[in-house]
Design a protein around this motif. Structure first.
Motif, short mmCIF file in Angstrom:
data_model
loop_
_atom_site.label_atom_id
_atom_site.label_comp_id
_atom_site.label_asym_id
_atom_site.label_seq_id
_atom_site.Cartn_x
_atom_site.Cartn_y
_atom_site.Cartn_z
N ILE A 112 28.16 31.80 77.38
CA ILE A 112 28.42 31.24 76.46
C ILE A 112 27.87 29.80 76.93
CG2 ILE A 112 30.14 29.51 75.88
CD1 ILE A 112 32.19 31.55 76.81
N PRO A 113 27.07 29.55 75.14
CA PRO A 113 25.51 28.81 76.09
C PRO A 113 26.47 27.52 75.92
CG PRO A 113 25.11 29.95 73.98
CD PRO A 113 26.22 30.31 74.04
N LEU A 114 25.99 25.74 76.39
CA LEU A 114 26.07 25.45 76.05
C LEU A 114 26.04 24.35 74.25
CD1 LEU A 114 25.04 23.19 79.16
CD2 LEU A 114 27.26 24.01 79.45
N PRO A 115 26.83 23.57 74.24
CA PRO A 115 27.16 23.41 72.63
C PRO A 115 25.91 22.34 72.52
CG PRO A 115 28.80 22.14 73.26
CD PRO A 115 28.36 22.97 75.00
N LYS A 116 24.75 22.41 70.75
CA LYS A 116 23.70 21.73 71.23
C LYS A 116 23.80 20.73 71.38
CE LYS A 116 20.19 22.34 68.25
NZ LYS A 116 19.59 23.16 68.91
#
Length: 139
Positions: free
Chosen positions: A33-37
């Protein structure tokens, strides 16, 4: 004397292997799950400043890591301990609970996460690790 060494080894190995399991899951979390921008998890300070960007999904992997660490640590500790296996497994859960409580005071995470993490991820999972030992491993 041999039993004292085995108890020490059980707790040390449970804590070490549980910590490795926890850190492996957390270190691969951004691949899942990529980190938020704009979020940065490179240090506690930067995480404090950007944690408001995190959504529900971003808290699931740390919760999984904390639970897996207690589960594997409790299982390993119960397997190695010569006796009092439940107490040894719960000692691992308590060890991780202390670390989790310290993080609650360091990071401004959502209340729901703190409650779920502190109540379900540590002591219950180390107890399940003890039960796994009873069912599957048995010395």
């Amino acid at each position: 004397m041999k039993q004292v060494v085995l108890y020490f080894l059980a707790i040390f190995a449970g804590a070490l292997i549980g910590s490795v399991a926890n850190m492996l899951i957390i270190s691969f979390s951004t691949n899942i799950i990529p980190l938020p921008k704009g979020a940065d998890n490179s240090s506690i300070k930067s995480l404090e400043q950007t944690i408001h960007l995190f959504q529900f999904k971003h808290f699931m992997i740390p919760l999984l890591g904390h639970a897996a660490g207690s589960l594997t640590g409790g299982t390993i500790a119960a397997w190695i301990a010569p006796g009092n296996k439940l107490l040894v497994a719960l000692t691992i859960g308590f060890f991780f609970l202390i670390g989790g409580a310290m993080m609650v005071f360091q990071l401004p995470s959502p209340v729901w996460f703190n409650v779920v993490d502190l109540t379900l991820a540590y002591l219950p999972m180390s107890w399940i690790g003890y039960r796994i030992h009873l069912i599957y491993i048995k010395n």
